[in-house]
Design a protein around this motif. Structure first.
Motif, PDB file in Angstrom:
ATOM      1  N   ASP A   1       0.853  -1.183   0.000  1.00 25.08           N
ATOM      2  CA  ASP A   1       0.000   0.000   0.000  1.00 25.08           C
ATOM      3  C   ASP A   1       0.894   1.240   0.000  1.00 25.08           C
ATOM      4  O   ASP A   1       1.307   1.725   1.052  1.00 25.08           O
ATOM      5  CB  ASP A   1      -0.918  -0.013   1.221  1.00 25.08           C
ATOM      6  CG  ASP A   1      -1.983   1.080   1.162  1.00 25.08           C
ATOM      7  OD1 ASP A   1      -1.767   2.064   0.442  1.00 25.08           O
ATOM      8  OD2 ASP A   1      -3.016   0.935   1.844  1.00 25.08           O
ATOM      9  N   ARG A   2       1.193   1.730  -1.188  1.00 22.81           N
ATOM     10  CA  ARG A   2       2.106   2.861  -1.315  1.00 22.81           C
ATOM     11  C   ARG A   2       1.576   4.103  -0.588  1.00 22.81           C
ATOM     12  O   ARG A   2       2.339   4.830   0.046  1.00 22.81           O
ATOM     13  CB  ARG A   2       2.335   3.171  -2.798  1.00 22.81           C
ATOM     14  CG  ARG A   2       3.424   4.194  -3.060  1.00 22.81           C
ATOM     15  CD  ARG A   2       3.627   4.374  -4.556  1.00 22.81           C
ATOM     16  NE  ARG A   2       4.002   3.126  -5.197  1.00 22.81           N
ATOM     17  CZ  ARG A   2       5.242   2.654  -5.238  1.00 22.81           C
ATOM     18  NH1 ARG A   2       6.218   3.319  -4.662  1.00 22.81           N
ATOM     19  NH2 ARG A   2       5.500   1.516  -5.866  1.00 22.81           N
ATOM     20  N   ASP A   3       0.270   4.328  -0.665  1.00 25.08           N
ATOM     21  CA  ASP A   3      -0.311   5.505  -0.028  1.00 25.08           C
ATOM     22  C   ASP A   3      -0.164   5.438   1.492  1.00 25.08           C
ATOM     23  O   ASP A   3       0.142   6.444   2.144  1.00 25.08           O
ATOM     24  CB  ASP A   3      -1.786   5.648  -0.389  1.00 25.08           C
ATOM     25  CG  ASP A   3      -1.987   6.056  -1.841  1.00 25.08           C
ATOM     26  OD1 ASP A   3      -1.036   6.611  -2.431  1.00 25.08           O
ATOM     27  OD2 ASP A   3      -3.077   5.811  -2.372  1.00 25.08           O
ATOM     28  N   ALA A   4      -0.391   4.245   2.068  1.00 25.53           N
ATOM     29  CA  ALA A   4      -0.272   4.097   3.518  1.00 25.53           C
ATOM     30  C   ALA A   4       1.156   4.358   3.964  1.00 25.53           C
ATOM     31  O   ALA A   4       1.392   5.048   4.964  1.00 25.53           O
ATOM     32  CB  ALA A   4      -0.719   2.695   3.940  1.00 25.53           C
ATOM     33  N   PHE A   5       2.132   3.823   3.230  1.00 24.60           N
ATOM     34  CA  PHE A   5       3.526   4.046   3.599  1.00 24.60           C
ATOM     35  C   PHE A   5       3.935   5.501   3.382  1.00 24.60           C
ATOM     36  O   PHE A   5       4.723   6.056   4.144  1.00 24.60           O
ATOM     37  CB  PHE A   5       4.441   3.098   2.822  1.00 24.60           C
ATOM     38  CG  PHE A   5       4.522   1.723   3.409  1.00 24.60           C
ATOM     39  CD1 PHE A   5       5.328   1.467   4.512  1.00 24.60           C
ATOM     40  CD2 PHE A   5       3.770   0.690   2.887  1.00 24.60           C
ATOM     41  CE1 PHE A   5       5.402   0.203   5.066  1.00 24.60           C
ATOM     42  CE2 PHE A   5       3.833  -0.587   3.433  1.00 24.60           C
ATOM     43  CZ  PHE A   5       4.651  -0.841   4.530  1.00 24.60           C
ATOM     44  N   ARG A   6       3.384   6.129   2.352  1.00 26.57           N
ATOM     45  CA  ARG A   6       3.689   7.537   2.115  1.00 26.57           C
ATOM     46  C   ARG A   6       3.139   8.404   3.256  1.00 26.57           C
ATOM     47  O   ARG A   6       3.803   9.328   3.725  1.00 26.57           O
ATOM     48  CB  ARG A   6       3.098   7.979   0.776  1.00 26.57           C
ATOM     49  CG  ARG A   6       3.488   9.405   0.388  1.00 26.57           C
ATOM     50  CD  ARG A   6       2.870   9.812  -0.931  1.00 26.57           C
ATOM     51  NE  ARG A   6       3.436   9.064  -2.042  1.00 26.57           N
ATOM     52  CZ  ARG A   6       2.760   8.213  -2.801  1.00 26.57           C
ATOM     53  NH1 ARG A   6       1.464   7.992  -2.568  1.00 26.57           N
ATOM     54  NH2 ARG A   6       3.350   7.573  -3.788  1.00 26.57           N
ATOM     55  N   GLU A   7       1.931   8.075   3.719  1.00 21.78           N
ATOM     56  CA  GLU A   7       1.345   8.823   4.835  1.00 21.78           C
ATOM     57  C   GLU A   7       2.123   8.588   6.124  1.00 21.78           C
ATOM     58  O   GLU A   7       2.313   9.513   6.924  1.00 21.78           O
ATOM     59  CB  GLU A   7      -0.116   8.425   5.020  1.00 21.78           C
ATOM     60  CG  GLU A   7      -1.037   8.971   3.946  1.00 21.78           C
ATOM     61  CD  GLU A   7      -2.499   8.701   4.268  1.00 21.78           C
ATOM     62  OE1 GLU A   7      -2.876   8.748   5.451  1.00 21.78           O
ATOM     63  OE2 GLU A   7      -3.274   8.444   3.336  1.00 21.78           O
ATOM     64  N   LEU A   8       2.578   7.354   6.336  1.00 14.20           N
ATOM     65  CA  LEU A   8       3.399   7.073   7.511  1.00 14.20           C
ATOM     66  C   LEU A   8       4.687   7.885   7.475  1.00 14.20           C
ATOM     67  O   LEU A   8       5.099   8.474   8.482  1.00 14.20           O
ATOM     68  CB  LEU A   8       3.747   5.583   7.575  1.00 14.20           C
ATOM     69  CG  LEU A   8       2.793   4.654   8.307  1.00 14.20           C
ATOM     70  CD1 LEU A   8       3.249   3.205   8.157  1.00 14.20           C
ATOM     71  CD2 LEU A   8       2.694   5.018   9.783  1.00 14.20           C
ATOM     72  N   ASP A   9       5.328   7.924   6.314  1.00 12.25           N
ATOM     73  CA  ASP A   9       6.576   8.669   6.179  1.00 12.25           C
ATOM     74  C   ASP A   9       6.347  10.160   6.415  1.00 12.25           C
ATOM     75  O   ASP A   9       7.135  10.823   7.106  1.00 12.25           O
ATOM     76  CB  ASP A   9       7.171   8.439   4.784  1.00 12.25           C
ATOM     77  CG  ASP A   9       8.481   9.192   4.598  1.00 12.25           C
ATOM     78  OD1 ASP A   9       9.460   8.868   5.293  1.00 12.25           O
ATOM     79  OD2 ASP A   9       8.523  10.122   3.756  1.00 12.25           O
ATOM     80  N   ALA A  10       5.257  10.703   5.866  1.00 12.71           N
ATOM     81  CA  ALA A  10       4.962  12.131   6.052  1.00 12.71           C
ATOM     82  C   ALA A  10       4.694  12.449   7.521  1.00 12.71           C
ATOM     83  O   ALA A  10       5.167  13.468   8.046  1.00 12.71           O
ATOM     84  CB  ALA A  10       3.764  12.535   5.200  1.00 12.71           C
ATOM     85  N   THR A  11       3.952  11.558   8.193  1.00 14.73           N
ATOM     86  CA  THR A  11       3.648  11.794   9.609  1.00 14.73           C
ATOM     87  C   THR A  11       4.917  11.752  10.443  1.00 14.73           C
ATOM     88  O   THR A  11       5.139  12.610  11.307  1.00 14.73           O
ATOM     89  CB  THR A  11       2.640  10.754  10.129  1.00 14.73           C
ATOM     90  OG1 THR A  11       1.452  10.820   9.335  1.00 14.73           O
ATOM     91  CG2 THR A  11       2.283  11.030  11.578  1.00 14.73           C
TER      92      THR A  11
END
Length: 319
Positions: free
Chosen positions: A208-218
């Protein structure tokens, strides 16, 4: 240390653990491969830790304009204590996907996964200085704050810096994370939801690229805002501490450098730097209080594009 016991624990690991990991064997193997370190604190040292945490809380409240308190559980640990606490954390994080994992050769996989996890925890236990643990995916809302005393003492000696000043600097850094989670009651749930989604997708063979991207941003926001508060709140000179600690993180033996790369610690450094640049730009334009707007609501978290364009974020959340 008892390396034979460590190897024996891994070799006899059960294949029935979550994700093919025998967590009891992980704890035994990691601790057997790691020198616990001394926890013989003087009364002055115990009082020093308490004063550092209390002073950090008061300074961060004043500078950041945030209402928060430090966790009820503030522990000065040795390396084995830290391993036990983090085995519990990793085990809890893996629990949501335990039933989704279908392992063809459980014993073989368990030995490999158990050994890998034990090696990771052993390495980290010898390097972590302090940790603010929001206890993600735990029952209840408890948070904890740890200081790994033997690592702090050893690092101060290796860097050639004053131990009480270095200990205080570490306390300020960890308490900044308490400030963030205290100012943003939604942050734990936000991280948990995205972590669970990412892990479930991985367990199903996807990504889930979006989930990992959101985790990284947070996490970039969490680490970067902490750096800003450290810059503005620490009540002594610290440029030499930052310079020497950064050099220590980049250095070490070839094995240490490879381990850091494999564990993604270089990515964490990037999060520090990128997030810090973003929040310093906000604070320079509008003040530290304006930067705190990031914790008012999840929608205020910067996007990937906004991290590179702080004015764009300001226009969106503080027009």
């Amino acid at each position: 240390m008892d390396l034979q016991r460590s190897v024996r624990a891994v070799a006899t690991a059960s294949g029935d653990g979550s994700g093919g990991i025998d967590w009891e064997a992980v704890a035994t193997a990691a601790k057997s491969a790691t020198d616990a370190g001394s926890l013989a604190l003087t009364d002055a040292e115990r009082a020093g830790y308490a004063a550092d945490v209390r002073d950090a809380r008061d300074r961060l409240r004043a500078v950041g304009g945030l209402e928060f308190d430090v966790p009820a559980a503030v522990e000065v640990q040795n390396r084995h204590h830290w391993i036990d606490a983090n085995v519990a954390t990793f085990r809890r994080v893996m629990r949501p996907v335990e039933s989704e994992v279908n392992i063809a050769f459980p014993t073989v996989v368990s030995v490999f996964n158990t050994g890998s996890m034990a090696a990771v925890l052993s390495f980290l236990a010898s390097h972590v200085l302090g940790q603010y643990d929001p206890l993600l995916l735990a029952d209840g809302d408890d948070h904890e704050l740890y200081f790994v005393h033997p690592n702090i003492v050893d690092a101060a000696a290796d860097l050639g810096v004053d131990y009480p000043r270095f200990r205080r600097w570490i306390a300020f850094h960890e308490v900044t994370h308490a400030a963030e989670f205290g100012a943003a009651p939604w942050l734990s749930d936000h991280l948990e939801t995205r972590m669970e989604g990412a892990l479930e997708t991985l367990s199903e063979g996807g990504f889930d690229r979006d989930a990992f991207r959101e985790l990284d941003a947070t996490m970039t926001a969490v680490e970067g805002y902490a750096e800003l508060l450290m810059d503005r709140a620490f009540d002594a000179e610290y440029a030499d501490l930052r310079r020497k600690l950064d050099a220590r993180r980049r250095g070490g033996s070839p094995v240490t450098r490879v381990a850091r790369r494999l564990l993604g610690l270089g990515m964490k450094r990037r999060q520090y730097e990128r997030g810090a640049d973003f929040f310093r730009a906000i604070a320079d334009q509008r003040g530290v209080a304006a930067a705190a707007a990031v914790w008012e609501d999840p929608v205020n978290l910067p996007t990937d594009a906004e991290f590179d364009d702080p004015a764009r974020w300001l226009a969106r959340v503080d027009p």
